[in-house]
Design a protein around this motif. Structure first.
Motif, PDB file in Angstrom:
ATOM      1  N   ASP A   7       0.818  -1.203   0.000  1.00  0.00           N
ATOM      2  CA  ASP A   7       0.000   0.000   0.000  1.00  0.00           C
ATOM      3  C   ASP A   7       0.858   1.262   0.000  1.00  0.00           C
ATOM      4  O   ASP A   7       0.428   2.303  -0.481  1.00  0.00           O
ATOM      5  CB  ASP A   7      -0.959  -0.001   1.193  1.00  0.00           C
ATOM      6  CG  ASP A   7      -2.062   1.015   0.997  1.00  0.00           C
ATOM      7  OD1 ASP A   7      -2.747   0.960  -0.040  1.00  0.00           O
ATOM      8  OD2 ASP A   7      -2.205   1.888   1.872  1.00  0.00           O
ATOM      9  N   ALA A   8       2.075   1.166   0.520  1.00  0.00           N
ATOM     10  CA  ALA A   8       2.969   2.327   0.532  1.00  0.00           C
ATOM     11  C   ALA A   8       3.327   2.772  -0.880  1.00  0.00           C
ATOM     12  O   ALA A   8       3.715   3.915  -1.094  1.00  0.00           O
ATOM     13  CB  ALA A   8       4.239   2.012   1.318  1.00  0.00           C
ATOM     14  N   ALA A   9       3.180   1.875  -1.839  1.00  0.00           N
ATOM     15  CA  ALA A   9       3.480   2.206  -3.225  1.00  0.00           C
ATOM     16  C   ALA A   9       2.336   2.940  -3.918  1.00  0.00           C
ATOM     17  O   ALA A   9       2.480   3.404  -5.041  1.00  0.00           O
ATOM     18  CB  ALA A   9       3.821   0.934  -3.994  1.00  0.00           C
ATOM     19  N   ARG A  10       1.195   3.063  -3.243  1.00  0.00           N
ATOM     20  CA  ARG A  10       0.018   3.713  -3.840  1.00  0.00           C
ATOM     21  C   ARG A  10       0.376   5.111  -4.365  1.00  0.00           C
ATOM     22  O   ARG A  10       0.894   5.947  -3.650  1.00  0.00           O
ATOM     23  CB  ARG A  10      -1.089   3.834  -2.806  1.00  0.00           C
ATOM     24  CG  ARG A  10      -2.357   4.517  -3.332  1.00  0.00           C
ATOM     25  CD  ARG A  10      -3.424   4.651  -2.260  1.00  0.00           C
ATOM     26  NE  ARG A  10      -3.838   3.364  -1.734  1.00  0.00           N
ATOM     27  CZ  ARG A  10      -4.761   2.589  -2.288  1.00  0.00           C
ATOM     28  NH1 ARG A  10      -5.366   2.978  -3.396  1.00  0.00           N
ATOM     29  NH2 ARG A  10      -5.089   1.444  -1.738  1.00  0.00           N
ATOM     30  N   VAL A 116       7.964   2.887  -8.121  1.00  0.00           N
ATOM     31  CA  VAL A 116       7.834   1.447  -8.267  1.00  0.00           C
ATOM     32  C   VAL A 116       8.535   1.131  -9.582  1.00  0.00           C
ATOM     33  O   VAL A 116       8.221   1.714 -10.618  1.00  0.00           O
ATOM     34  CB  VAL A 116       6.362   1.001  -8.301  1.00  0.00           C
ATOM     35  CG1 VAL A 116       6.262  -0.482  -8.666  1.00  0.00           C
ATOM     36  CG2 VAL A 116       5.702   1.264  -6.958  1.00  0.00           C
ATOM     37  N   VAL A 117       9.509   0.224  -9.518  1.00  0.00           N
ATOM     38  CA  VAL A 117      10.374  -0.039 -10.664  1.00  0.00           C
ATOM     39  C   VAL A 117      10.218  -1.484 -11.125  1.00  0.00           C
ATOM     40  O   VAL A 117      10.130  -2.404 -10.307  1.00  0.00           O
ATOM     41  CB  VAL A 117      11.853   0.215 -10.302  1.00  0.00           C
ATOM     42  CG1 VAL A 117      12.772  -0.043 -11.494  1.00  0.00           C
ATOM     43  CG2 VAL A 117      12.047   1.637  -9.769  1.00  0.00           C
ATOM     44  N   GLY A 137      17.370   9.440  -2.595  1.00  0.00           N
ATOM     45  CA  GLY A 137      16.335   9.708  -1.608  1.00  0.00           C
ATOM     46  C   GLY A 137      14.921   9.343  -2.008  1.00  0.00           C
ATOM     47  O   GLY A 137      13.978   9.650  -1.280  1.00  0.00           O
ATOM     48  N   PHE A 138      14.740   8.687  -3.146  1.00  0.00           N
ATOM     49  CA  PHE A 138      13.400   8.241  -3.530  1.00  0.00           C
ATOM     50  C   PHE A 138      13.047   6.986  -2.731  1.00  0.00           C
ATOM     51  O   PHE A 138      13.881   6.094  -2.581  1.00  0.00           O
ATOM     52  CB  PHE A 138      13.332   7.924  -5.025  1.00  0.00           C
ATOM     53  CG  PHE A 138      13.440   9.128  -5.916  1.00  0.00           C
ATOM     54  CD1 PHE A 138      12.320   9.870  -6.238  1.00  0.00           C
ATOM     55  CD2 PHE A 138      14.671   9.519  -6.432  1.00  0.00           C
ATOM     56  CE1 PHE A 138      12.419  10.988  -7.050  1.00  0.00           C
ATOM     57  CE2 PHE A 138      14.782  10.628  -7.246  1.00  0.00           C
ATOM     58  CZ  PHE A 138      13.657  11.371  -7.551  1.00  0.00           C
ATOM     59  N   ALA A 139      11.834   6.920  -2.212  1.00  0.00           N
ATOM     60  CA  ALA A 139      11.329   5.680  -1.625  1.00  0.00           C
ATOM     61  C   ALA A 139      11.060   4.760  -2.807  1.00  0.00           C
ATOM     62  O   ALA A 139      10.220   5.068  -3.656  1.00  0.00           O
ATOM     63  CB  ALA A 139      10.060   5.931  -0.827  1.00  0.00           C
ATOM     64  N   THR A 140      11.778   3.657  -2.876  1.00  0.00           N
ATOM     65  CA  THR A 140      11.774   2.840  -4.085  1.00  0.00           C
ATOM     66  C   THR A 140      11.320   1.423  -3.786  1.00  0.00           C
ATOM     67  O   THR A 140      11.755   0.816  -2.808  1.00  0.00           O
ATOM     68  CB  THR A 140      13.189   2.833  -4.713  1.00  0.00           C
ATOM     69  OG1 THR A 140      13.613   4.188  -4.905  1.00  0.00           O
ATOM     70  CG2 THR A 140      13.196   2.117  -6.048  1.00  0.00           C
ATOM     71  N   PHE A 141      10.465   0.906  -4.654  1.00  0.00           N
ATOM     72  CA  PHE A 141       9.940  -0.457  -4.566  1.00  0.00           C
ATOM     73  C   PHE A 141      10.291  -1.163  -5.869  1.00  0.00           C
ATOM     74  O   PHE A 141      10.043  -0.625  -6.950  1.00  0.00           O
ATOM     75  CB  PHE A 141       8.423  -0.439  -4.367  1.00  0.00           C
ATOM     76  CG  PHE A 141       8.005   0.320  -3.140  1.00  0.00           C
ATOM     77  CD1 PHE A 141       7.835  -0.326  -1.932  1.00  0.00           C
ATOM     78  CD2 PHE A 141       7.794   1.700  -3.201  1.00  0.00           C
ATOM     79  CE1 PHE A 141       7.466   0.378  -0.797  1.00  0.00           C
ATOM     80  CE2 PHE A 141       7.425   2.408  -2.066  1.00  0.00           C
ATOM     81  CZ  PHE A 141       7.258   1.743  -0.861  1.00  0.00           C
TER      82      PHE A 141
END
Length: 191
Positions: A7-10, A116-117, A137-141
């Motif tokens: 859900d954090a990737a929303r 999201v990658v 610094g990007f929050a990355t998934f």
């Protein structure tokens, strides 16, 4: 995976790395994740349905022998991951989507701080891009089943399967540069 991770990737930007016809050339060898394109298409459909940002990265190789060279038959996007009108395409000539492209500034200018990658090759352009995204610094998934790679020899000369190469790349990235997850978790969190 923790319950809230998917859900954090929303609403994060979906970054599609090098999903071009070049990767289907037999010279690459045996790959893993034969269903990766199905996962890619499902994630793209989710992002487009929700109206979340989608960015495509295209490799424009400067190596005349590369299957990714701009004048070659493999340069175009694979149909499962082709950009739609209005979806930005970032051209790169190195393994990282952030080198010489202005991508980080363009994302930040749009208020994007989560990515999201997915894409190819797991241990090459995907890994380089995810490492830099995390360092910037990007929050990355990273969606592991929407990526694939190929068998290769390790430094000692031992042949490693595509699954082994893929798993080691994910292990190098998870926790320090990104959170690795599966497409089913993302899709289930957003249906």
């Amino acid at each position: 995976m923790m319950a809230g991770t998917a859900d954090a990737a929303r609403g994060a930007a979906l970054l599609v790395v090098d999903v071009q016809k070049a990767i289907d050339d037999p010279s690459w060898g045996v790959r893993n994740n034969p269903g990766a394109e199905v996962a890619m298409a499902a994630l793209l459909a989710l992002w487009r349905r929700e109206g979340w940002p989608v960015w495509h990265v295209r490799h424009d190789s400067v190596d005349p022998a590369s299957t990714y060279r701009p004048d070659g038959p493999g340069h175009g996007f694979k149909p499962q991951a082709a950009p739609l009108a209005g979806e930005p395409v970032v051209a790169k000539s190195t393994n990282s989507a952030f080198i010489g492209t202005g991508l980080a500034d363009a994302l930040r200018a749009r208020g994007i701080d989560r990515l999201v990658v997915f894409g190819v090759i797991t241990n090459n352009s995907v890994e380089a891009t995810v490492r830099m995204a995390g360092n910037l610094g990007f929050a990355t998934f990273l969606v592991e089943d929407a990526c694939f790679t190929f068998a290769r020899r390790d430094w000692a000369g031992r042949m490693r399967s595509a699954d082994e190469v893929h798993a080691m790349s994910l292990a190098n990235l998870d926790g320090e540069y990104c959170t690795v997850l599966r497409s089913a978790d993302l899709l289930a969190a957003h249906t």
